[in-house]
Motif scaffolding. Structure first.
Motif, PDB file in Angstrom:
ATOM      1  N   LEU A  24       0.975  -1.179   0.069  1.00  0.00           N
ATOM      2  CA  LEU A  24       0.079   0.177   0.101  1.00  0.00           C
ATOM      3  C   LEU A  24       0.969   1.390   0.058  1.00  0.00           C
ATOM      4  CD1 LEU A  24      -2.837  -1.156   2.737  1.00  0.00           C
ATOM      5  CD2 LEU A  24      -3.091  -0.459   0.165  1.00  0.00           C
ATOM      6  N   THR A  25       1.751   1.250   0.984  1.00  0.00           N
ATOM      7  CA  THR A  25       2.664   2.752   0.958  1.00  0.00           C
ATOM      8  C   THR A  25       3.485   2.705  -0.210  1.00  0.00           C
ATOM      9  OG1 THR A  25       4.259   1.168   2.314  1.00  0.00           O
ATOM     10  CG2 THR A  25       2.556   2.601   3.655  1.00  0.00           C
ATOM     11  N   ASN A  26       4.028   1.623  -0.521  1.00  0.00           N
ATOM     12  CA  ASN A  26       5.099   1.705  -2.096  1.00  0.00           C
ATOM     13  C   ASN A  26       4.141   2.363  -3.152  1.00  0.00           C
ATOM     14  OD1 ASN A  26       7.016   1.096  -0.190  1.00  0.00           O
ATOM     15  ND2 ASN A  26       7.520  -0.696  -1.508  1.00  0.00           N
ATOM     16  N   TRP A  31       3.054   6.941  -6.439  1.00  0.00           N
ATOM     17  CA  TRP A  31       2.008   7.693  -7.117  1.00  0.00           C
ATOM     18  C   TRP A  31       2.236   9.169  -7.024  1.00  0.00           C
ATOM     19  CZ3 TRP A  31      -2.460   9.786  -4.819  1.00  0.00           C
ATOM     20  CH2 TRP A  31      -3.408  10.732  -5.533  1.00  0.00           C
ATOM     21  N   ILE A  32       2.667   9.437  -5.632  1.00  0.00           N
ATOM     22  CA  ILE A  32       2.891  10.918  -5.327  1.00  0.00           C
ATOM     23  C   ILE A  32       4.228  11.507  -5.759  1.00  0.00           C
ATOM     24  CG2 ILE A  32       0.867  10.646  -3.551  1.00  0.00           C
ATOM     25  CD1 ILE A  32       3.369  10.778  -1.358  1.00  0.00           C
ATOM     26  N   TYR A  33       5.076  10.514  -5.677  1.00  0.00           N
ATOM     27  CA  TYR A  33       6.750  10.835  -5.625  1.00  0.00           C
ATOM     28  C   TYR A  33       7.096  10.936  -7.335  1.00  0.00           C
ATOM     29  CZ  TYR A  33      11.546  11.101  -4.170  1.00  0.00           C
ATOM     30  OH  TYR A  33      12.568  11.365  -3.746  1.00  0.00           O
ATOM     31  N   SER A  34       6.217  10.610  -8.143  1.00  0.00           N
ATOM     32  CA  SER A  34       6.502  10.564  -9.746  1.00  0.00           C
ATOM     33  C   SER A  34       5.585  11.778 -10.253  1.00  0.00           C
ATOM     34  CB  SER A  34       6.153   9.143 -10.575  1.00  0.00           C
ATOM     35  OG  SER A  34       6.851   8.128  -9.666  1.00  0.00           O
ATOM     36  N   LYS A  35       6.479  12.928 -10.793  1.00  0.00           N
ATOM     37  CA  LYS A  35       5.965  14.070 -11.285  1.00  0.00           C
ATOM     38  C   LYS A  35       5.815  13.883 -12.787  1.00  0.00           C
ATOM     39  CE  LYS A  35       6.125  15.406  -7.093  1.00  0.00           C
ATOM     40  NZ  LYS A  35       5.131  15.620  -6.197  1.00  0.00           N
ATOM     41  N   HIS A 156      13.331  16.759  -7.617  1.00  0.00           N
ATOM     42  CA  HIS A 156      13.727  16.164  -6.372  1.00  0.00           C
ATOM     43  C   HIS A 156      15.050  16.516  -5.966  1.00  0.00           C
ATOM     44  CE1 HIS A 156       9.795  14.015  -5.852  1.00  0.00           C
ATOM     45  NE2 HIS A 156      10.056  13.344  -7.239  1.00  0.00           N
ATOM     46  N   ASN A 157      15.716  17.183  -7.078  1.00  0.00           N
ATOM     47  CA  ASN A 157      16.949  17.515  -6.413  1.00  0.00           C
ATOM     48  C   ASN A 157      18.025  16.233  -6.445  1.00  0.00           C
ATOM     49  OD1 ASN A 157      19.300  19.392  -6.062  1.00  0.00           O
ATOM     50  ND2 ASN A 157      19.093  19.459  -3.726  1.00  0.00           N
ATOM     51  N   LEU A 189      10.712  -4.131   0.058  1.00  0.00           N
ATOM     52  CA  LEU A 189      11.557  -2.774   0.508  1.00  0.00           C
ATOM     53  C   LEU A 189      10.676  -1.925   0.702  1.00  0.00           C
ATOM     54  CD1 LEU A 189      14.376  -1.421   1.395  1.00  0.00           C
ATOM     55  CD2 LEU A 189      14.663  -1.050  -1.283  1.00  0.00           C
ATOM     56  N   PRO A 190      10.715  -1.208   1.601  1.00  0.00           N
ATOM     57  CA  PRO A 190       9.793   0.014   2.131  1.00  0.00           C
ATOM     58  C   PRO A 190      10.694   1.408   1.247  1.00  0.00           C
ATOM     59  CG  PRO A 190      10.408  -0.911   4.086  1.00  0.00           C
ATOM     60  CD  PRO A 190      11.054  -1.784   3.305  1.00  0.00           C
ATOM     61  N   MET A 191       9.899   1.878   0.067  1.00  0.00           N
ATOM     62  CA  MET A 191      10.703   2.472  -0.679  1.00  0.00           C
ATOM     63  C   MET A 191      11.144   4.057   0.030  1.00  0.00           C
ATOM     64  SD  MET A 191       8.948   2.065  -4.423  1.00  0.00           S
ATOM     65  CE  MET A 191      10.055   2.886  -5.096  1.00  0.00           C
ATOM     66  N   PHE A 192      10.224   4.466   1.013  1.00  0.00           N
ATOM     67  CA  PHE A 192      10.674   5.724   1.571  1.00  0.00           C
ATOM     68  C   PHE A 192      11.778   5.534   2.623  1.00  0.00           C
ATOM     69  CE2 PHE A 192       8.216   3.296   4.729  1.00  0.00           C
ATOM     70  CZ  PHE A 192       8.988   3.510   5.944  1.00  0.00           C
ATOM     71  N   LEU A 193      12.848   4.631   2.697  1.00  0.00           N
ATOM     72  CA  LEU A 193      13.607   4.650   3.231  1.00  0.00           C
ATOM     73  C   LEU A 193      14.988   4.947   2.341  1.00  0.00           C
ATOM     74  CD1 LEU A 193      13.688   0.601   5.027  1.00  0.00           C
ATOM     75  CD2 LEU A 193      13.226   3.016   5.876  1.00  0.00           C
TER      76      LEU A 193
END
Length: 385
Positions: A24-26, A31-35, A156-157, A189-193
């Motif tokens: 769910l979180t990944n 979705w929100i991270y890809s511009k 995302h610099n 793998l939790p991607m936010f890590l």
């Protein structure tokens, strides 16, 4: 004995909850991270494409790059000693797109290098861009492909970007093999890590689509530092992260599409050659991985079926063990629904997940045996180890 089995059932039930949470979180993270692409002018981008025996794919790939919305770019292709009509096709395309497309003939493969890395290393020497976009010859790119990568690096610099492009799965063999690629970033793998920690293992990359700043690529040692590796894409991402630079992993389905392999045999061969390398050719890790997948991902499904049949046969209550195993089966099905939806995989994928895990055990075992035995794999007419 029942106590041991019940303890095991509790473990696999909790594992399925873990996988569901990160599926769910990944999916939400991607979705929100890809511009969306919104930068169409900027630093020069050098697109680098190695091509060996790609007469069926190379023209479509090149033409897709000739129709980009991003303005400042060049396309470099290396004919890597092809034995088919690749060279002739590239020659015609270079005449059709002078100035935009540059074609080079590769040197004979040198000892100590893998074929793709040796080809890419030659291409880099001709690249003039501030950004490098690495792509495979069997990919087809949307008109905003380059703009998408530049936009996300900028927003995302970041110093390096990669992500899964849209994979076309035609045969049944492809459908029980290719979706395994999405396990790691799908629910393991939790991607936010990757964003909040400095640990290299949180960085992943897919060689089909990588953009990196040229000065960063050179600062980490370029391809010289990984010349004999098969999973050079993952190693590059880890190396970039290790050296203190920022990597990002995005949803690249709109950027490009690919039919990576045709049929079961080619799919197994293509993925198998990367598994042991991905695990750093570490025997302890791959044996632990084979054991873990077998016991905690594959085994719960047949155990649940067996326990359910046993409960029904004796006419008794459904036991705690059966319920826990059932929770695992249900949640893992939902996990694959989420992964399939996020990656636009075939509708049948969640229903085939036990087959996928069984296939993974087979391929991991084969990867280990073929590597340690020295047999290697025949790929593009060459033997790789």
């Amino acid at each position: 004995m029942n106590v041991v089995v019940e303890y095991y059932a509790w473990i696999v039930a909790f594992l399925s909850v873990y996988f569901l949470i990160f599926a769910l979180t990944n999916a939400f993270w991607l979705w929100i991270y890809s511009k969306k692409a919104r930068i169409f002018q900027g630093p020069k981008v050098s697109v680098c494409i190695p091509a060996r025996n790609e007469e069926k794919n190379i023209e479509g790939c090149i033409r897709s790059f000739m129709a980009q919305s991003y303005e400042n770019y060049e396309v470099l292709v290396l004919n890597d000693n092809s034995e088919d009509g690749t060279a002739d096709i590239l020659g015609s395309l270079e005449k059709e797109f002078p100035g935009k497309l540059r074609v080079f003939n590769g040197k004979p493969l040198e000892e100590g290098w893998t074929g793709k890395i040796f080809a890419m290393n030659q291409l880099i020497q001709h690249a003039d861009g501030e950004y490098l976009l690495f792509s495979d010859a069997d990919t087809i790119h949307g008109k905003d492909s380059i703009a998408f990568a530049v936009t996300n690096l900028t927003v995302h610099n970041a110093d390096m970007l990669s992500g899964y492009i849209k994979e076309k799965l035609v045969t049944f063999g492809e459908r029980i093999t290719i979706p395994l690629m999405f396990m790691l970033t799908g629910f393991v793998l939790p991607m936010f890590l990757n964003r909040i920690t400095p640990f290299p293992f949180t960085s992943v990359a897919i060689g089909q689509y990588i953009m990196i700043k040229k000065n960063v690529f050179e600062a980490v040692g370029g391809y010289e530092s990984m010349k004999n590796l098969i999973s050079e894409d993952v190693f590059l991402a880890r190396l970039v992260k290790k050296r203190g630079y920022k990597t990002i992993f995005t949803d690249c389905k709109r950027a490009a599409t690919c039919r990576m392999y045709t049929g079961y045999g080619e799919s197994v061969n293509g993925i198998t050659k990367n598994i042991f390398s991905f695990l750093s050719n570490n025997t302890a890790i791959i044996l632990a991985a084979i054991f873990g997948v077998s016991c905690f991902l594959l085994l719960p499904f047949p155990l649940f079926i067996g326990a359910l049949i046993a409960n029904i046969t004796v006419g008794g209550w459904i036991t705690t063990i059966t319920v826990l195993l059932g929770i695992n089966v249900l949640l893992m099905f939902i996990v694959w629904v989420l992964v399939s939806g996020s990656q636009h995989l075939p509708f049948s994928t969640p229903f085939l997940y036990p087959v996928l895990f069984g296939n993974l055990v087979y391929m991991a075992t084969l990867s280990y045996i073929r590597t340690v035995s020295g047999k290697g794999y025949v790929w593009k007419g060459r033997v790789v180890h």
